[in-house]
Scaffold this motif. Structure first.
Motif, PDB file in Angstrom:
ATOM      1  N   THR A   1       0.759  -1.377   0.001  1.00  0.00           N
ATOM      2  CA  THR A   1       0.095  -0.197   0.041  1.00  0.00           C
ATOM      3  C   THR A   1       0.915   1.359   0.053  1.00  0.00           C
ATOM      4  O   THR A   1       1.885   1.362   0.719  1.00  0.00           O
ATOM      5  CB  THR A   1      -1.071  -0.138   1.224  1.00  0.00           C
ATOM      6  N   PRO A   2       0.454   2.218  -0.680  1.00  0.00           N
ATOM      7  CA  PRO A   2       0.919   3.404  -0.561  1.00  0.00           C
ATOM      8  C   PRO A   2       0.860   4.350   0.504  1.00  0.00           C
ATOM      9  O   PRO A   2       1.504   5.393   0.876  1.00  0.00           O
ATOM     10  CB  PRO A   2       0.837   4.309  -1.986  1.00  0.00           C
ATOM     11  N   SER A   3      -0.320   4.114   1.111  1.00  0.00           N
ATOM     12  CA  SER A   3      -0.653   4.933   2.329  1.00  0.00           C
ATOM     13  C   SER A   3      -1.347   3.943   3.259  1.00  0.00           C
ATOM     14  O   SER A   3      -2.599   3.676   3.414  1.00  0.00           O
ATOM     15  CB  SER A   3      -1.741   5.723   1.795  1.00  0.00           C
ATOM     16  N   PRO A   4      -0.327   3.333   4.269  1.00  0.00           N
ATOM     17  CA  PRO A   4      -0.886   2.637   5.390  1.00  0.00           C
ATOM     18  C   PRO A   4      -1.522   3.287   6.536  1.00  0.00           C
ATOM     19  O   PRO A   4      -1.121   3.248   7.647  1.00  0.00           O
ATOM     20  CB  PRO A   4       0.319   1.943   5.839  1.00  0.00           C
ATOM     21  N   VAL A   5      -2.545   4.163   6.359  1.00  0.00           N
ATOM     22  CA  VAL A   5      -3.582   4.544   6.985  1.00  0.00           C
ATOM     23  C   VAL A   5      -4.906   4.361   6.823  1.00  0.00           C
ATOM     24  O   VAL A   5      -5.310   4.366   5.529  1.00  0.00           O
ATOM     25  CB  VAL A   5      -3.262   6.239   6.848  1.00  0.00           C
ATOM     26  N   ALA A   6      -5.547   4.223   7.945  1.00  0.00           N
ATOM     27  CA  ALA A   6      -7.226   3.959   7.567  1.00  0.00           C
ATOM     28  C   ALA A   6      -7.847   4.721   6.819  1.00  0.00           C
ATOM     29  O   ALA A   6      -7.803   6.162   6.947  1.00  0.00           O
ATOM     30  CB  ALA A   6      -7.489   3.853   8.972  1.00  0.00           C
ATOM     31  N   ALA A   7      -8.502   4.412   5.930  1.00  0.00           N
ATOM     32  CA  ALA A   7      -9.241   5.282   4.816  1.00  0.00           C
ATOM     33  C   ALA A   7     -10.631   5.443   5.589  1.00  0.00           C
ATOM     34  O   ALA A   7     -11.448   4.564   5.995  1.00  0.00           O
ATOM     35  CB  ALA A   7      -9.283   4.652   3.475  1.00  0.00           C
ATOM     36  N   VAL A   8     -11.288   6.767   5.288  1.00  0.00           N
ATOM     37  CA  VAL A   8     -12.485   6.983   5.564  1.00  0.00           C
ATOM     38  C   VAL A   8     -13.516   6.442   4.712  1.00  0.00           C
ATOM     39  O   VAL A   8     -13.023   6.368   3.358  1.00  0.00           O
ATOM     40  CB  VAL A   8     -12.693   8.533   5.768  1.00  0.00           C
ATOM     41  N   PRO A   9     -14.555   5.799   4.909  1.00  0.00           N
ATOM     42  CA  PRO A   9     -15.298   5.186   3.832  1.00  0.00           C
ATOM     43  C   PRO A   9     -15.846   5.771   2.635  1.00  0.00           C
ATOM     44  O   PRO A   9     -16.126   7.064   2.790  1.00  0.00           O
ATOM     45  CB  PRO A   9     -16.758   4.743   4.661  1.00  0.00           C
ATOM     46  N   GLY A  10     -15.383   5.329   1.351  1.00  0.00           N
ATOM     47  CA  GLY A  10     -15.845   6.175   0.350  1.00  0.00           C
ATOM     48  C   GLY A  10     -14.622   6.891  -0.189  1.00  0.00           C
ATOM     49  O   GLY A  10     -14.727   7.534  -1.305  1.00  0.00           O
ATOM     50  N   THR A  11     -13.461   6.814   0.419  1.00  0.00           N
ATOM     51  CA  THR A  11     -12.230   7.883   0.051  1.00  0.00           C
ATOM     52  C   THR A  11     -11.012   6.716  -0.195  1.00  0.00           C
ATOM     53  O   THR A  11      -9.893   7.620  -0.480  1.00  0.00           O
ATOM     54  CB  THR A  11     -11.900   8.763   1.263  1.00  0.00           C
ATOM     55  N   GLY A  12     -10.904   5.755   0.139  1.00  0.00           N
ATOM     56  CA  GLY A  12     -10.045   4.720  -0.100  1.00  0.00           C
ATOM     57  C   GLY A  12      -9.366   4.624  -1.481  1.00  0.00           C
ATOM     58  O   GLY A  12      -9.942   4.854  -2.572  1.00  0.00           O
ATOM     59  N   LEU A  13      -8.217   4.003  -1.762  1.00  0.00           N
ATOM     60  CA  LEU A  13      -7.727   3.626  -2.938  1.00  0.00           C
ATOM     61  C   LEU A  13      -8.315   2.364  -3.235  1.00  0.00           C
ATOM     62  O   LEU A  13      -8.813   1.435  -2.725  1.00  0.00           O
ATOM     63  CB  LEU A  13      -6.032   3.523  -2.779  1.00  0.00           C
ATOM     64  N   PRO A  14      -8.202   2.411  -4.850  1.00  0.00           N
ATOM     65  CA  PRO A  14      -8.674   1.123  -5.565  1.00  0.00           C
ATOM     66  C   PRO A  14      -7.871   0.093  -5.093  1.00  0.00           C
ATOM     67  O   PRO A  14      -6.661   0.391  -4.808  1.00  0.00           O
ATOM     68  CB  PRO A  14      -8.539   1.326  -7.116  1.00  0.00           C
ATOM     69  N   VAL A  15      -8.638  -1.411  -5.281  1.00  0.00           N
ATOM     70  CA  VAL A  15      -7.585  -2.572  -4.740  1.00  0.00           C
ATOM     71  C   VAL A  15      -7.387  -3.581  -5.914  1.00  0.00           C
ATOM     72  O   VAL A  15      -8.363  -3.835  -6.675  1.00  0.00           O
ATOM     73  CB  VAL A  15      -8.396  -3.206  -3.530  1.00  0.00           C
ATOM     74  N   LEU A  16      -6.355  -3.952  -6.030  1.00  0.00           N
ATOM     75  CA  LEU A  16      -6.112  -5.082  -6.910  1.00  0.00           C
ATOM     76  C   LEU A  16      -5.680  -6.493  -5.940  1.00  0.00           C
ATOM     77  O   LEU A  16      -4.824  -6.386  -5.143  1.00  0.00           O
ATOM     78  CB  LEU A  16      -4.983  -5.002  -7.760  1.00  0.00           C
TER      79      LEU A  16
END
Length: 510
Positions: free
Chosen positions: A114-129
């Motif tokens: 991950t480029p950002s190991p910080v918890a994401a607020v729902p709806g603002t996270g990065l796409p996932v493969l």
């Protein structure tokens, strides 16, 4: 380490390694370098890797041959600095990709980049493969350096690679054991992603699943499974080889193997055998004769996802025709000569075999042989070994692509061909496109597969299209339809080509 982060266990403490709190506990990763875009050389961009995180309890003892059991919470901090144990043992000698085996019992684990190991607020996270490795459903390892997600993270994609049980442990029929244990491992890993990926900065509502060869077959299997639909949102299938083993074939193979072992075809019977004994039995039972590839094309694999009436209700093509997965965008394709390498030593033996007789032996019906030879005149000119390899490639992979597109009807589907010829083999063989997808041409063991100095510009194209699809649901070329039949042809130069699979059409109509 240059980069630091506040501890998730105590916000007042700064640590050198990134820590993330997930549902099961705290995990500690490591900072990693990425690669500067288009350079093929390590840059200064940083991302975090969390390796070997168990998503299930170790499948040993009472849990051997059982459905996977979710990992219980742990106390303290799990050190995710190294790859976890792999289901693959030793070197099976079949993979073209460097896929190391890691000893140990806790083989059901995930690796998160991950480029950002910080918890994401729902709806603002990065796409996932989420990537599922190949290996014929009996080999392969998520610990490959080619599957390192550093360059997807460079481009803003959280990347997860997963492990699963292989061979008989994962897919063999046992009278009183859950079917498709390897498939259940995929499902539990994807459930883990849904539950935990936001803690790594990802968005659980933007998950693309991908895989190559058996891994490509895995994601197509999941695309056709009703029970899996909520776990992902797009599919990128690379040289997908569907299992779809019939229930009768699966049971017959399981009973026969138990008889060879001298045990009852039950969990108790199989539990009496060590892992090493099962692997020896499995290898002996799956050894094929000189026409091995043709046998696989005609009869399918003996071990793989089986139509059990429970998880997999019907053959995947039937599910796709029924509309399962039709809301999911799909990219699929193959290399032009997946199996040609396996025929390289057969040229002399084929020298005096008439082309029509050769095609018949390889399963091409008489009524389309003339049309097929004409449509593949460029390959015919290169000799019978190349022709035989192309036939097997078409029957195993490329015809299936055209059928899947037709089965999906108007569902959003994009098709590609990877046509760039390896600098080592002179054609686009099985696995060649994987390092281009991951943009890892600087990785180890590259020259034996791709030759010296493979084109970085082509890796930039292939990888960028994958990122575009994962991020926005569109790889950047026209959808495939029954009229123009446009596909992306990856070569130097690449192009969008109408009727790009014209040479395969005679077999499609057979």
């Amino acid at each position: 380490m240059e980069s630091t982060q506040t501890s998730s266990t105590d916000p007042g403490i700064v640590v050198d390694h990134p820590e993330v709190r997930i549902a099961e506990g705290v995990v500690c990763g490591r900072w990693r370098d990425t690669t500067a875009p288009g350079s093929g050389a390590r840059g200064n961009l940083r991302s975090a890797a969390f390796l070997g995180i168990p998503f299930a309890e170790a499948p040993v003892g009472e849990l051997r041959f059982a459905a996977p059991e979710p990992k219980r919470p742990w106390q303290g901090v799990f050190d995710a600095a190294a790859f976890g144990p792999t289901a693959q043992r030793g070197d099976p000698g079949v993979t073209l990709i460097p896929e190391p085996s890691v000893p140990g019992e806790s083989t059901l684990n995930v690796n998160v980049y991950t480029p950002s190991p910080v918890a994401a607020v729902p709806g603002t996270g990065l796409p996932v493969l989420v990537y599922i490795h190949g290996g014929g459903y009996f080999a392969g390892s998520p610990a490959s350096p080619w599957y390192d997600g550093r360059n997807f993270t460079r481009d803003g994609v959280v990347t997860v690679t997963i492990s699963y049980r292989l061979g008989f442990d994962g897919f063999g029929w046992i009278e009183d054991a859950p079917s498709n244990r390897g498939v259940r491992d995929w499902l539990l890993a994807l459930e883990w992603v849904q539950r935990n990926i936001a803690a790594f900065g990802g968005d659980p509502s933007r998950v693309t699943i991908s895989g190559q060869s058996a891994g490509g077959g895995a994601v197509l299997t999941l695309l056709g499974m009703e029970q899996a639909q909520h776990l992902f949102h797009g599919v990128y299938a690379i040289s997908g080889a569907l299992g779809d083993v019939t229930a009768a074939k699966s049971e017959a193979f399981g009973r026969d193997l138990a008889a060879q072992a001298g045990v009852e075809p039950t969990r108790a019977g199989w539990a009496a055998l060590s892992e090493e004994q099962v692997l020896v039995l499995q290898k002996k039972a799956t050894e094929l004769g000189p026409d091995a590839l043709n046998e696989i094309v005609d009869g399918g694999l003996p071990l793989g996802p089986a139509i059990d009436g429970d998880l997999i209700l019907r053959p995947t093509p039937e599910s796709l025709r029924a509309g399962v997965g039709s809301d999911k965008p799909l990219v699929l394709g193959a290399t032009d000569d997946e199996f040609t390498m396996a025929m390289a030593d057969a040229g002399k033996a084929m020298a005096f075999v008439p082309k029509r007789l050769l095609l018949g032996k390889l399963g091409v019906p008489k009524d389309v042989q003339k049309e097929y030879l004409a449509a593949n005149a460029d390959v015919v000119a290169k000799g019978k070994a190349r022709l035989a390899g192309r036939v097997l490639t078409d029957r195993m992979f490329r015809v299936a692509i055209l059928k899947i597109v037709q089965d999906r009807g108007s569902a959003p589907t994009w098709v590609y061909r990877f046509a760039w010829p390896s600098g080592h083999f002179g054609f686009a063989e099985h696995c060649l496109d994987v390092p281009f997808f991951f943009d890892c041409l600087d990785g180890p063991a590259m020259e034996p597969l791709a030759g010296p100095n493979p084109p970085q510009a082509l890796a930039d194209e292939v990888h960028a299209a994958a990122v575009a699809f994962i991020v926005g649901g569109d790889p950047g070329w026209p959808r495939y339809d029954g009229t123009s039949r446009i596909a992306r042809v990856y070569d130097t130069p690449s192009r969008d080509q109408a009727d790009a699979y014209a040479s395969v059409q005679p077999l499609r109509r057979a």
